[in-house]
Scaffold this motif. Structure first.
Motif, PDB file in Angstrom:
ATOM      1  N   THR A 173      19.613-108.618 -44.692  1.00 29.73           N
ATOM      2  CA  THR A 173      20.347-107.577 -43.450  1.00 29.73           C
ATOM      3  C   THR A 173      20.756-106.472 -43.445  1.00 29.73           C
ATOM      4  O   THR A 173      21.768-106.988 -44.502  1.00 29.73           O
ATOM      5  CB  THR A 173      21.032-109.780 -42.866  1.00 29.73           C
ATOM      6  N   LEU A 174      21.555-106.143 -42.390  1.00 30.79           N
ATOM      7  CA  LEU A 174      22.424-105.117 -42.858  1.00 30.79           C
ATOM      8  C   LEU A 174      23.669-104.767 -42.444  1.00 30.79           C
ATOM      9  O   LEU A 174      24.645-104.504 -43.186  1.00 30.79           O
ATOM     10  CB  LEU A 174      21.243-103.196 -41.958  1.00 30.79           C
ATOM     11  N   ARG A 175      23.801-106.253 -41.448  1.00 29.75           N
ATOM     12  CA  ARG A 175      24.984-106.202 -40.900  1.00 29.75           C
ATOM     13  C   ARG A 175      25.202-107.685 -40.432  1.00 29.75           C
ATOM     14  O   ARG A 175      24.188-108.345 -39.825  1.00 29.75           O
ATOM     15  CB  ARG A 175      25.338-105.331 -40.033  1.00 29.75           C
ATOM     16  N   SER A 176      26.092-108.483 -39.631  1.00 33.53           N
ATOM     17  CA  SER A 176      26.503-109.615 -39.567  1.00 33.53           C
ATOM     18  C   SER A 176      25.611-109.349 -38.029  1.00 33.53           C
ATOM     19  O   SER A 176      26.345-108.466 -37.293  1.00 33.53           O
ATOM     20  CB  SER A 176      27.739-110.034 -39.532  1.00 33.53           C
ATOM     21  N   PHE A 177      25.103-110.577 -37.394  1.00 37.60           N
ATOM     22  CA  PHE A 177      24.595-110.830 -36.345  1.00 37.60           C
ATOM     23  C   PHE A 177      25.592-111.046 -35.649  1.00 37.60           C
ATOM     24  O   PHE A 177      26.919-111.476 -35.673  1.00 37.60           O
ATOM     25  CB  PHE A 177      23.915-112.159 -36.202  1.00 37.60           C
ATOM     26  N   THR A 178      25.805-110.639 -34.378  1.00 34.84           N
ATOM     27  CA  THR A 178      26.665-110.837 -32.965  1.00 34.84           C
ATOM     28  C   THR A 178      25.773-111.040 -32.236  1.00 34.84           C
ATOM     29  O   THR A 178      24.674-111.380 -31.904  1.00 34.84           O
ATOM     30  CB  THR A 178      26.918-109.374 -32.561  1.00 34.84           C
ATOM     31  N   GLU A 179      26.306-111.852 -30.394  1.00 31.79           N
ATOM     32  CA  GLU A 179      26.263-112.675 -29.959  1.00 31.79           C
ATOM     33  C   GLU A 179      25.289-111.817 -29.472  1.00 31.79           C
ATOM     34  O   GLU A 179      24.356-112.424 -27.988  1.00 31.79           O
ATOM     35  CB  GLU A 179      27.222-113.111 -28.945  1.00 31.79           C
ATOM     36  N   THR A 180      25.142-110.573 -28.657  1.00 33.17           N
ATOM     37  CA  THR A 180      24.246-109.553 -27.917  1.00 33.17           C
ATOM     38  C   THR A 180      23.266-109.195 -28.692  1.00 33.17           C
ATOM     39  O   THR A 180      22.552-109.091 -28.081  1.00 33.17           O
ATOM     40  CB  THR A 180      25.659-108.281 -27.760  1.00 33.17           C
ATOM     41  N   ASP A 181      23.230-109.365 -29.830  1.00 32.30           N
ATOM     42  CA  ASP A 181      21.383-109.673 -30.543  1.00 32.30           C
ATOM     43  C   ASP A 181      20.728-110.152 -30.194  1.00 32.30           C
ATOM     44  O   ASP A 181      20.998-111.360 -29.927  1.00 32.30           O
ATOM     45  CB  ASP A 181      22.468-109.861 -32.170  1.00 32.30           C
ATOM     46  N   GLU A 182      19.288-110.118 -30.290  1.00 33.78           N
ATOM     47  CA  GLU A 182      18.448-111.462 -29.226  1.00 33.78           C
ATOM     48  C   GLU A 182      17.848-111.595 -30.784  1.00 33.78           C
ATOM     49  O   GLU A 182      18.754-111.702 -31.908  1.00 33.78           O
ATOM     50  CB  GLU A 182      17.240-110.252 -29.643  1.00 33.78           C
ATOM     51  N   ALA A 183      17.693-113.586 -29.880  1.00 32.21           N
ATOM     52  CA  ALA A 183      17.722-114.621 -30.642  1.00 32.21           C
ATOM     53  C   ALA A 183      15.627-113.814 -31.246  1.00 32.21           C
ATOM     54  O   ALA A 183      15.955-114.976 -32.827  1.00 32.21           O
ATOM     55  CB  ALA A 183      17.607-115.707 -29.883  1.00 32.21           C
ATOM     56  N   GLU A 184      15.443-113.434 -31.532  1.00 34.17           N
ATOM     57  CA  GLU A 184      13.920-113.276 -32.316  1.00 34.17           C
ATOM     58  C   GLU A 184      13.636-111.397 -32.127  1.00 34.17           C
ATOM     59  O   GLU A 184      13.304-111.261 -31.468  1.00 34.17           O
ATOM     60  CB  GLU A 184      12.840-113.978 -31.394  1.00 34.17           C
ATOM     61  N   HIS A 185      13.271-111.216 -33.999  1.00 28.84           N
ATOM     62  CA  HIS A 185      12.922-109.515 -34.362  1.00 28.84           C
ATOM     63  C   HIS A 185      11.744-109.984 -35.380  1.00 28.84           C
ATOM     64  O   HIS A 185      10.941-110.804 -35.508  1.00 28.84           O
ATOM     65  CB  HIS A 185      14.097-109.308 -35.255  1.00 28.84           C
ATOM     66  N   LYS A 186      10.471-108.940 -34.348  1.00 32.35           N
ATOM     67  CA  LYS A 186      10.021-108.818 -35.077  1.00 32.35           C
ATOM     68  C   LYS A 186       9.142-107.357 -35.320  1.00 32.35           C
ATOM     69  O   LYS A 186      10.178-106.497 -35.638  1.00 32.35           O
ATOM     70  CB  LYS A 186       8.708-108.441 -33.358  1.00 32.35           C
TER      71      LYS A 186
END
Length: 856
Positions: free
Chosen positions: A636-649
């Motif tokens: 990971t490049l940074r910490s996740f936020t609430e606005t980030d999507e739950a699934e990434h491809k």
């Protein structure tokens, strides 16, 4: 000396045969071993048998055609020949003793009898016996003798005698004069002329009563029956001049060298006459030329009596000249007398030696033993004494020598050193014959001898050993390299054929190679794969066409060069259907730099062709994840936020560094979950795995029994193979020609709750990727800890396989797609100190921990 007188061969002949055989004990005399002498009468018919030459030489009649018996004479006429069927020496043409030898006694002719296989030369001496075939002959049929009437009783008048070409008892023996009242006959011996008749006056002459007297003189030889000749002598009784000239010497003698030039003075003949006037003047003349000469070699001054050389003399033709010089006065009735002159010719060294090759073997094999006879030759010199003694020689640097015969008249040319065609293939041998005269004269003859090749040199390869580098994926059937050899021999002995040595140990590699037997070009019958065979060795044999054939071999080392022919293989992520897809769940509260997962891949190629680089092709949010270019780690490049999507491809591209790069892709779905949900999901997975383990126990029992049975069968088969010592059976299971006796390598890695094991053949030192190809991967479910690694011992063989593991209790059963069985005992955590092991049953080798066996 042995003597016998044959009467046969179809005729009764008065033939006397003398046979003399000199036995040479322990000494080889250059090919001349016997001397045979025959005696025959002259004037025998052509075809008359002289003697059985083959029998006298001890030759077998059945081998006469092989021995090639023949006679060689030194004259231009072949008086004799040999019947090739029975070896009888025959008269070939008329033999006239008088023509051959004149008055020489005994009359002999020398032949050389030559036989081959082995090469020999014998001397045959034929004595020609005189027969009474010539009648005496007077120089003239009528002879006139002038006698002064004043001649006193007892006066002697020499008459020109008759000559008989025969010799000995057949020559002229006596004269007979017809009965008359005036003369009686007396004879005297006179040198070469033999008996000379003289008329002796026995009563006074009276011209007035009888002016002419007719006499008949008869010459008789000693033959049986005798032959005779007559001459009519007319005696003219003359008046007045009654004194004949008288020579001051009874015989004149002089010696002259044979090279005397014309005009050389010899001597002066001097005669005197007591008469006066014309009756006392003397005139000199030669009575007749010497017998046997076509011209008179001397000149006589008629006034002074000086005798000079008229033509060149030849000692070899005649050594003594007996000359009759007539001294006659000039009276009305001339009176004369004969002055006898003897001229002896002295030999000078004016004839070079002559070399005659009687037999020659111009082709000699190079392995001929020392002393092999190459040629037989005769040497003659017409000079006499020291001038006629000849010594022959050949150059000292040549491997040949001359062996003289006992009489020094013949030589054998023999080998004195070993021959080598590869060094010198032909010899020009200069034979020099030099006499011992002063100054010496010499002559030469060149003999050409060719050395025949013998197969004594083995083929020699241009390199040893050969080393070739062949790229993999070559086209089957095409030539890949060639070998070359040379042979120092010639002809058929140097014609080479090439073949592969298929009998040497480890020669199974030659089954997919082919060689052109003419030019040594080697082609591969299949395409090489570097990942299976990296190097191999074989032997090439070069054989010549000699008899017996000679050969040599050379070692050929072949190294396969790697090509970028294998695309990267994704090891993780790997879904159950085999696609490179995986799902990773991580809590939302992870910090920057958190390791999400690691993409694992390998490439069967080596070097740059197997060096893999990872890159992100597609990603939903570039600011969230990063991919390590070399390790394949996703963080990971940074910490996740609430606005980030739950699934990434994430779509990851894996490519190698070959000239033409090959690549593969993997898809990773990253799901963000709450921390409590992630922990609950982990417990559910652990519970499901415990249920699966209980179902394996039953199958474990059955599998162990099967494995034990297979193990016993394998042991029996292995013992049978060792007894038969068959290399074919071993090669059936060991297809990897570069197998070095070690087991396979294994690589263990984990991802999430799964553990993976890569099993493959050991690769050579220096390879970039240790595991082999074919994706030999074990999927190992873990009961407790995801970070746990399993130590797996490599199993023998290099066959590709996929592995499925079934666990129950303390045992784990491993099945492969090739129906081989792997099993492990006491599968426990490494934290407790128990080592997990995997053993493989492959082909002829297996192991069973259950009975305490483990291959070293």
């Amino acid at each position: 000396m042995c003597h016998h007188s044959p009467r046969g061969y179809g005729q009764w002949l008065d033939v006397r045969v003398f046979f003399c055989l000199a036995l040479l004990t322990g000494i080889k005399l250059g090919g001349i071993a016997a001397k045979i002498q025959y005696s025959i009468q002259e004037e025998l018919k052509s075809g008359t048998a002289v003697g059985n030459l083959a029998r006298d030489l001890g030759l077998e009649r059945g081998r006469l055609s092989d021995r090639n018996l023949r006679v060689v004479s030194g004259t231009k006429q072949d008086l004799f020949k040999v019947n090739p069927k029975d070896g009888v020496l025959l008269v070939n043409q008329r033999v006239d003793r008088e023509e051959i030898c004149a008055r020489t006694v005994p009359c002999t002719t020398i032949l050389k009898a030559v036989v081959e296989n082995p090469l020999e030369m014998h001397q045959v001496i034929i004595e020609i016996l005189d027969v009474n075939d010539n009648s005496p002959k007077f120089p003239e049929e009528n002879y006139t003798l002038e006698v002064l009437e004043s001649a006193i009783i007892g006066s002697r008048f020499q008459v020109e005698g008759a000559h008989d070409l025969d010799v000995a008892s057949n020559s002229l023996q006596s004269y007979r004069l017809n009965h008359n009242q005036y003369f009686r006959l007396e004879t005297e011996e006179f040198g070469e002329d033999g008996k000379v008749p003289f008329l002796i006056l026995q009563r006074p002459l009276d011209r007035e009563q009888t002016d002419q007297i007719w006499l008949l003189l008869t010459a008789i030889d000693g033959g049986k029956p005798p032959k005779s000749a007559t001459v009519n002598i007319t005696v003219i009784v003359s008046d007045v001049n009654d004194n004949s000239p008288v020579c001051d010497k009874q015989k004149y003698a002089v010696t002259i060298k044979e090279n005397a030039v014309p005009g050389t003075f010899l001597l002066t003949v001097n005669a005197s006459d007591s008469d006066e006037g014309m009756n006392g003047e003397i005139e000199y003349s030669l009575r007749s030329k010497p017998r046997g000469l076509s011209s008179d070699p001397f000149d006589l001054d008629s006034k002074t009596g000086k005798l000079t050389v008229k033509e060149g003399l030849d000692y070899e033709e005649r050594q003594i000249y007996e000359i009759k010089v007539v001294a006659a006065d000039k009276g009305a009735v001339s009176l004369s007398t004969h002055c006898n002159v003897v001229v002896r010719v002295e030999d000078v060294n004016d004839n070079p030696p002559e070399i005659e090759i009687t037999s020659l073997s111009s082709r000699i094999p190079e392995d001929a033993p020392l002393g092999t006879v190459v040629a037989l030759m005769g040497v003659t010199d017409l000079d006499s004494g020291v001038n006629g003694q000849v010594v022959c020689s050949v150059p000292a640097h040549l491997p040949f020598d001359l062996k003289p015969s006992p009489d020094g008249q013949s030589y054998s040319l023999v080998t004195k050193d070993y021959l080598d065609k590869e060094t010198i293939h032909t010899y020009s041998i200069t034979i020099t014959a030099k006499d011992l005269g002063r100054p010496p004269l010499s002559s030469t003859m060149v003999v050409q001898v060719d050395v025949l090749d013998v197969n004594d040199n083995r083929p020699l390869f241009t390199e040893s050993p050969y080393t070739f580098y062949v790229p993999e994926n070559n086209k089957a059937g095409m030539s890949i390299f060639s070998v070359s050899a040379t042979d120092a021999d010639g002809g058929e002995n140097a014609a080479l054929t090439y073949s592969l040595d298929r009998k040497s140990p480890g020669s199974t590699v030659t089954s997919f190679l082919n060689i052109n037997e003419i030019n040594g070009t080697i082609s591969a019958l299949k395409s090489f794969d570097f990942e299976r065979v990296k190097t191999f060795q074989f032997h090439v044999v070069a054989s010549d066409s000699g008899s017996p054939s000679l050969s040599s071999n050379v070692t050929v080392n072949v190294f396969i060069l790697d090509q970028n022919d294998n695309a990267p293989v994704i090891l993780y992520p790997l879904s159950s259907n085999g696609s490179a897809e995986g799902v990773e769940e991580i809590p939302r509260n992870v910090n920057a730099g958190h390791l999400v997962t690691k993409v694992r891949a390998y490439d069967a190629d080596i070097g740059y062709n197997g060096w893999l680089l990872f890159s992100l092709q597609e990603v939903t949010a570039h600011s969230l994840f990063t991919l390590d270019r070399y390790t394949g780690q996703i963080r990971t490049l940074r910490s996740f936020t609430e606005t980030d999507e739950a699934e990434h491809k994430l779509l990851i591209l894996v490519k190698d560094n070959g000239n033409v790069s090959l690549s593969a892709t993997a898809t990773v779905l990253v799901r963000l979950v709450e921390p409590k949900e992630a922990f609950a999901a982990s417990d559910v997975k652990s519970s499901s795995r415990a249920d699966e383990d209980n179902n394996v126990t039953f199958y474990l029992m059955i599998t162990l029994a099967s494995v034990s049975a297979l193990f016993l069968i394998s042991i029996i088969v292995l013992i049978a193979m060792q007894c038969s010592k068959s290399t074919d059976y071993t090669s059936k299971y060991l297809q990897e020609t570069n197998y070095d006796g070690t087991l396979c390598h294994s690589i263990q890695y984990r991802s999430g709750d799964k553990r993976y094991m890569l099993v493959g053949p050991r690769m050579s030192i220096g390879s970039t990727i240790v595991p082999g190809s074919q994706a030999n991967t074990l999927v190992l479910p873990d009961r407790r800890k995801t970070s746990e690694e399993v130590n797996v011992r490599p199993f023998p063989g290099s066959f590709p396989m996929e592995v499925v593991i079934m666990k129950g209790g303390n045992w784990t059963i491993v099945f492969t797609s090739s129906q081989a069985v792997l099993f492990a005992s006491q599968w426990e955590d490494e934290d407790k100190g128990t080592e997990s092991t995997v053993c493989g049953l492959s082909g002829f080798c297996c192991c069973a921990l259950s009975i305490g066996l483990w291959p070293s």
